[in-house]
Design an enzyme around this catalytic site. Sequence first.
Site, PDB file in Angstrom:
ATOM      1  N   ASP A 185       5.380   1.332  -3.075  1.00  0.00           N
ATOM      2  CA  ASP A 185       4.928   1.288  -4.325  1.00  0.00           C
ATOM      3  C   ASP A 185       4.723  -0.326  -4.669  1.00  0.00           C
ATOM      4  OD1 ASP A 185       4.476   1.135  -7.034  1.00  0.00           O
ATOM      5  OD2 ASP A 185       5.990   2.346  -7.737  1.00  0.00           O
ATOM      6  N   GLU A 206       0.775  -1.159   0.152  1.00  0.00           N
ATOM      7  CA  GLU A 206      -0.164   0.253   0.055  1.00  0.00           C
ATOM      8  C   GLU A 206       0.925   1.311  -0.177  1.00  0.00           C
ATOM      9  OE1 GLU A 206      -2.246   2.721  -0.280  1.00  0.00           O
ATOM     10  OE2 GLU A 206      -3.233   0.848  -0.425  1.00  0.00           O
ATOM     11  N   ASP A 212      -4.976  -3.636  -8.098  1.00  0.00           N
ATOM     12  CA  ASP A 212      -6.228  -2.760  -7.699  1.00  0.00           C
ATOM     13  C   ASP A 212      -5.511  -1.654  -7.593  1.00  0.00           C
ATOM     14  OD1 ASP A 212      -8.420  -1.630  -7.663  1.00  0.00           O
ATOM     15  OD2 ASP A 212      -9.323  -2.689  -5.937  1.00  0.00           O
TER      16      ASP A 212
END
Length: 223
Positions: A125, A93, A142
Site C-alpha cells: 500500500d 504497487e 494514481d
Amino acid sequence: MIPWKHLDTATIPNSGGELRLKQRGSEFSIMLGSNELMNSRLSGSEEALATMAAERLAARRHPHVLIGGLGMGFTLRAALASFPGDAEIVVAELVPAVVAWARGPMAEIFAGSLEDRRVSIELGDVGGVIGAGRRFDAILLDVDNGPEGLTHAANDRLYSLEGLAAALGALTPGGLLAVWSQGPSAAFARRLRQAGFAVDEVRVRANKGRSGARHVIWFAKRG
C-alpha cells in the site's frame, strides 16, 4: 474487429475485488468488474501527472519521487523523461500481478522502464510508504480512479484528512502532492486545503487531443 482476449486475473488485497487484464491486438485494458480502469490507448492525463509535477519542481536537485500505483506505467515513463537524471523514483504497487504484467505481456509498453537504475518497486500500500518516515519531494498518486474511485472504501484513509496530513508530513518543504482523478471532487479539494496544502486543480484530456474525456489532477504544495 479483433475480439478481446482475457490474459489474467488478479485479486486486489483487502477485499478490493479482481483485476482482469485483456488484450486486443496491440491494445491492453485493465478492468475492475465491468469498469475499465485504464487502457493503453489513453495515457495523456496519467503522463501529465508526472510532467506537470516535474515542471513545478524544476529547480529541485536530486529529487525523490514516490509514485502510488504502477498501472500501465504511463506516469512512471513520463517521470523518467521529465525529472532529472539524478532523480530517485519509488513506485508502490499493491497488486503483485500488475508488476508481473509489466514484465510479461505488457513489457513492450513499459519499454524497460522498470529496469532503469533510478527506479525501485515496493509491493504494498502506498499509504504504508507515505507513513514510513521517509521524505519525498513529490508524491504522485494514481490510485483507484481517484478520491471517489471504484473501490473507494479500501482507499478512504489515503484520501481522508488523516491520509492527506500524512502525505504533507512525508513531503520536503515546498514539496508537491499530485493526485490524479477520473473526475472532479469539490469535497476532496476542500480536504486538501484543510490539510494545509496550497491547491491548483487542472483538467487534462485523457487522449492528449482536443476532444474526449477530461480528467482532473490536483497539484497540492506544501508551504
